[in-house]
Motif scaffolding. Structure first.
Motif, PDB file in Angstrom:
ATOM      1  N   ARG A  43     -26.134  34.602   6.110  1.00  0.00           N
ATOM      2  CA  ARG A  43     -26.613  34.557   7.486  1.00  0.00           C
ATOM      3  C   ARG A  43     -28.133  34.450   7.534  1.00  0.00           C
ATOM      4  O   ARG A  43     -28.687  33.759   8.407  1.00  0.00           O
ATOM      5  N   VAL A  44     -28.790  35.122   6.605  1.00  0.00           N
ATOM      6  CA  VAL A  44     -30.258  35.058   6.546  1.00  0.00           C
ATOM      7  C   VAL A  44     -30.718  33.604   6.381  1.00  0.00           C
ATOM      8  O   VAL A  44     -31.613  33.132   7.088  1.00  0.00           O
ATOM      9  N   LEU A  45     -30.091  32.890   5.450  1.00  0.00           N
ATOM     10  CA  LEU A  45     -30.477  31.499   5.204  1.00  0.00           C
ATOM     11  C   LEU A  45     -30.013  30.578   6.320  1.00  0.00           C
ATOM     12  O   LEU A  45     -30.744  29.672   6.745  1.00  0.00           O
ATOM     13  N   ARG A  46     -28.805  30.809   6.807  1.00  0.00           N
ATOM     14  CA  ARG A  46     -28.246  29.946   7.854  1.00  0.00           C
ATOM     15  C   ARG A  46     -29.104  29.941   9.112  1.00  0.00           C
ATOM     16  O   ARG A  46     -29.311  28.895   9.737  1.00  0.00           O
ATOM     17  N   ASP A  47     -29.613  31.098   9.503  1.00  0.00           N
ATOM     18  CA  ASP A  47     -30.323  31.222  10.771  1.00  0.00           C
ATOM     19  C   ASP A  47     -31.841  31.076  10.644  1.00  0.00           C
ATOM     20  O   ASP A  47     -32.555  31.166  11.644  1.00  0.00           O
ATOM     21  N   ALA A  48     -32.328  30.856   9.433  1.00  0.00           N
ATOM     22  CA  ALA A  48     -33.771  30.673   9.246  1.00  0.00           C
ATOM     23  C   ALA A  48     -34.232  29.361   9.862  1.00  0.00           C
ATOM     24  O   ALA A  48     -33.502  28.360   9.849  1.00  0.00           O
ATOM     25  N   PHE A 104     -32.196  40.959   4.824  1.00  0.00           N
ATOM     26  CA  PHE A 104     -31.155  41.207   5.815  1.00  0.00           C
ATOM     27  C   PHE A 104     -31.700  41.999   6.998  1.00  0.00           C
ATOM     28  O   PHE A 104     -31.349  41.754   8.150  1.00  0.00           O
ATOM     29  N   ALA A 105     -32.598  42.952   6.716  1.00  0.00           N
ATOM     30  CA  ALA A 105     -33.198  43.741   7.793  1.00  0.00           C
ATOM     31  C   ALA A 105     -34.015  42.857   8.724  1.00  0.00           C
ATOM     32  O   ALA A 105     -34.030  43.068   9.946  1.00  0.00           O
ATOM     33  N   THR A 106     -34.692  41.849   8.174  1.00  0.00           N
ATOM     34  CA  THR A 106     -35.468  40.931   9.006  1.00  0.00           C
ATOM     35  C   THR A 106     -34.538  40.088   9.871  1.00  0.00           C
ATOM     36  O   THR A 106     -34.819  39.844  11.055  1.00  0.00           O
ATOM     37  N   TRP A 107     -33.431  39.633   9.314  1.00  0.00           N
ATOM     38  CA  TRP A 107     -32.436  38.891  10.106  1.00  0.00           C
ATOM     39  C   TRP A 107     -31.944  39.744  11.264  1.00  0.00           C
ATOM     40  O   TRP A 107     -31.864  39.282  12.415  1.00  0.00           O
ATOM     41  N   ARG A 108     -31.622  41.003  10.984  1.00  0.00           N
ATOM     42  CA  ARG A 108     -31.169  41.916  12.032  1.00  0.00           C
ATOM     43  C   ARG A 108     -32.267  42.127  13.078  1.00  0.00           C
ATOM     44  O   ARG A 108     -32.001  42.181  14.281  1.00  0.00           O
ATOM     45  N   ALA A 109     -33.487  42.233  12.609  1.00  0.00           N
ATOM     46  CA  ALA A 109     -34.594  42.545  13.508  1.00  0.00           C
ATOM     47  C   ALA A 109     -34.913  41.405  14.467  1.00  0.00           C
ATOM     48  O   ALA A 109     -35.274  41.647  15.629  1.00  0.00           O
ATOM     49  N   LEU A 110     -34.779  40.159  14.019  1.00  0.00           N
ATOM     50  CA  LEU A 110     -35.309  39.029  14.779  1.00  0.00           C
ATOM     51  C   LEU A 110     -34.266  38.273  15.588  1.00  0.00           C
ATOM     52  O   LEU A 110     -34.626  37.351  16.340  1.00  0.00           O
ATOM     53  N   ARG A 111     -32.999  38.636  15.467  1.00  0.00           N
ATOM     54  CA  ARG A 111     -31.979  37.953  16.269  1.00  0.00           C
ATOM     55  C   ARG A 111     -32.281  38.138  17.758  1.00  0.00           C
ATOM     56  O   ARG A 111     -32.463  39.258  18.233  1.00  0.00           O
TER      57      ARG A 111
END
Length: 375
Positions: free
Chosen positions: A125-130, A79-86
């Motif tokens: 969200r992590v999987l959806r936006d990968a 989740f932190a990576t998702w937050r970081a890379l948006r």
């Protein structure tokens, strides 16, 4: 962790520079003296791995690279990576490593409800936006769709595996038999994995008890760490079944002793109720050791197609029948199965093959890639 460590040299051979970041503290022993750059972003709090400021640290690191690969879900690093890379334009990919298997939903319903409270605003969200969600097998990909109805992912099967066995086969075999001389001259059926209810070792013990009398040289060898303190109960069951002299407990094996166990055995057994990939199965195949695995081991279909082992239901009847089939098999058929086992490993489960597949997927997202960071 071991998979990341093993695939990295194969990526390097393809021109990929890798930085491995983990939630360990910077001075963690396993981060030292690795053949790649290893960074500890911890220490973190609790099993979830929360650390304040982690997204900012991940973003700064990711901006030095062309892509990010997340290994695993259900902890804060994803989740932190998702937050970081948006909004950064840095693409990321996710290996779920079987963590969406519906077996967990059936077996631990209360934990599944807890995950549902977390899922919609985090890992969904992590999987959806990968850029892509990476699966090790087709079976894993299909099973991942069954755990949560709110599921959206760009699915890609890239395979997985292990490295070819190092060292001299005969020396490893002799080292193992010298360390455990009571096993020399015996017919060894090998279980090498965690001693955990998920792994089905209780089924294997019961099935072996039903077949042990067919040949006094048969030995069930159980090697692996006892993480839950279950071994005492299993050993008591072995006594009640009257097979104490035919079951050997070795604890955890590593290095040449582990490879020696594969070399000395005639059949590898893993009747797991859930297994995303089963690196130990790939290791057995790499040693030319036929396998008897349960259907929920996600490489079961590949083993069947290659005729490199026996696949059975994860039940006592299924496990017993697999042992019966193996013991009734002729020598020439066993030799052919050994040859097919090595061929299956080389074609599907050697990390050199998996690395090539992975780079092919990354190239679609990265026009001119030079380095990747794995979390």
């Amino acid at each position: 962790m071991e998979g990341v460590r093993q695939i990295t040299p194969h990526l390097a051979a393809l021109g990929v520079a890798t930085t491995v970041a983990s939630l360990d503290p910077p001075d963690a022993p396993w981060l030292q003296n690795q053949p790649f750059e290893a960074i500890g972003l911890g220490p973190v709090a609790g099993g979830y791995g929360y650390r304040r400021g982690l997204p900012a640290r991940i973003r700064a690191l990711a901006e030095q690279h062309d892509a990010v690969i997340i290994h695993g879900t259900w902890q804060y690093h994803a989740f932190a990576t998702w937050r970081a890379l948006r909004g950064t334009g840095v693409p990321y990919f996710v290996y779920t490593h079987g963590m969406l298997d519906p077996w967990f939903k059936r077996t631990y319903p209360l934990k599944h409800l807890k995950k549902w409270a977390y899922w919609p605003w985090a890992d969904y969200r992590v999987l959806r936006d990968a850029q892509a969600v990476l699966f090790t097998t087709e079976q894993e990909r299909l099973l991942a769709r069954q755990s949560f109805w709110l599921y959206q992912a760009n699915e890609v099967v890239v395979g997985y595996g292990t490295s070819a066995p190092p060292g001299d086969a005969e020396q490893q075999r002799e080292l193992f038999l010298s360390r455990f001389p009571q096993l020399r001259g015996q017919r060894l059926l090998l279980f090498l994995s965690r001693i955990h209810p998920k792994k089905g070792v209780d089924l294997l013990i019961e099935a072996f008890a039903a077949m042990a009398s067919t040949d006094p040289r048969l030995q069930l060898v159980i090697a692996g760490p006892d993480q839950l303190g279950w071994q005492d109960e299993l050993q008591q069951r072995v006594v009640k079944l009257g097979i104490s002299d035919s079951v050997t407990w070795l604890g955890m094996l590593s290095g040449d002793l582990k490879w020696g166990a594969f070399r000395a055995a005639e059949l590898f057994c893993l009747p797991s109720h859930q297994e995303n990939f089963g690196i130990v199965v790939a290791e057995a195949l790499a040693c030319g050791l036929p396998v008897a695995i349960a259907e929920p081991v996600n490489i079961a279909a590949e083993v069947v197609a290659a005729r490199a082992g026996l696949v059975h239901a994860d039940t006592l009847a299924g496990t017993t029948e697999a042992l019966r089939q193996w013991l009734a098999m002729g020598d020439s058929e066993k030799v052919q199965m050994k040859q097919r086992a090595v061929r299956l490993f080389s074609e599907r489960f050697d990390f050199s093959t998996a690395a090539t597949n992975l780079v092919s997927v990354l190239q679609f997202a990265i026009p001119a890639h030079s380095s990747f960071v794995a979390h």
